[in-house]
Motif scaffolding. Sequence first.
Motif, short mmCIF file in Angstrom:
data_model
loop_
_atom_site.label_atom_id
_atom_site.label_comp_id
_atom_site.label_asym_id
_atom_site.label_seq_id
_atom_site.Cartn_x
_atom_site.Cartn_y
_atom_site.Cartn_z
N PRO A 6 0.83 -1.21 0.00
CA PRO A 6 0.00 0.00 0.00
C PRO A 6 0.86 1.26 0.00
CG PRO A 6 0.02 -1.00 2.18
CD PRO A 6 0.73 -1.95 1.27
N PHE A 10 -2.16 5.18 2.52
CA PHE A 10 -3.37 4.41 2.19
C PHE A 10 -4.23 4.14 3.42
CE2 PHE A 10 -5.62 0.35 1.84
CZ PHE A 10 -6.40 0.57 0.72
N LEU A 39 -3.64 -2.38 -6.41
CA LEU A 39 -4.29 -2.69 -5.13
C LEU A 39 -4.12 -4.18 -4.85
CD1 LEU A 39 -7.68 -0.72 -5.31
CD2 LEU A 39 -5.71 -0.18 -3.87
N SER A 40 -3.58 -4.50 -3.70
CA SER A 40 -3.45 -5.91 -3.33
C SER A 40 -4.83 -6.45 -2.97
CB SER A 40 -2.51 -6.06 -2.14
OG SER A 40 -3.11 -5.51 -0.98
N MET A 43 -5.82 -4.90 0.30
CA MET A 43 -6.19 -3.48 0.19
C MET A 43 -7.61 -3.34 -0.37
SD MET A 43 -2.52 -2.21 -1.27
CE MET A 43 -3.01 -0.62 -1.90
N LEU A 44 -7.89 -4.11 -1.42
CA LEU A 44 -9.23 -4.02 -2.00
C LEU A 44 -10.28 -4.55 -1.02
CD1 LEU A 44 -10.78 -3.16 -4.53
CD2 LEU A 44 -10.73 -5.53 -5.27
N ARG A 70 -11.72 -2.02 -13.09
CA ARG A 70 -10.26 -2.18 -13.00
C ARG A 70 -9.82 -3.26 -13.97
NH1 ARG A 70 -8.05 0.36 -8.65
NH2 ARG A 70 -6.21 -0.97 -8.72
N GLN A 77 -10.10 -10.90 -5.64
CA GLN A 77 -10.72 -9.57 -5.66
C GLN A 77 -12.13 -9.63 -6.23
OE1 GLN A 77 -7.66 -7.39 -7.76
NE2 GLN A 77 -6.64 -6.78 -5.88
#
Length: 205
Positions: A6, A10, A39-40, A43-44, A70, A77
């Motif tokens: 991040p 973030f 975005l990992s 993170m998402l 995206r 994700q």
Amino acid sequence: TATAKPPPTFYAQLELANNISSDEEKAKLLQHLLCINNLSDKMLADIVECIITIYSDQEKYELLQLVLKRSSLSNKQLETTVELIHDIRSDNYKANSLKTLLSREQFIAQHFSIIIEATEEIYSDGDKSNFYKDLMNSRYLQLVDYCMLLYAIKNINNDASKRELLCKLAPKLPKTNPKISRAYIDAADSIYSSQDKATATLAFQ
């Protein structure tokens, strides 16, 4: 990427978003975070967890569209986005969110059961039927998927919608498969209207 680190600010920004009570202002900050290129998965997932705290289905839907636009989303994700779709209460926004997922055909095929599960939360036969019409055009559906779809169609209340879906699906089905035949006939037999039932049944001949 799925494992990206991040940016330094973030989590500070995400914490700020979590503490904002206004849906609109929270959404603006989350839109900014969703513009980050890499975005990992975590993170998402953390962003989605914050999106879920938004009450407005419209804000949730618009943020979800940003997620789904995206270019490179990992399977993890995409699974996270389905969790968000589950959280949307509005039939229309939920159905339209699922429609956006349809472009990810391989994901749909790999996770067909959770997609069907999400549609079961849609109360409107119209919204549900429209989604199923698009879903049945997916190129990677297997026999088990068709069986699940037929079971889902069986649970639609509106006879005309059910008949229309079955007639549209019938040409795509392997009629010699006993499981498919049974699932189709069960769905057709659940139609109350004699005329609609006959039309749907004949479509499978």
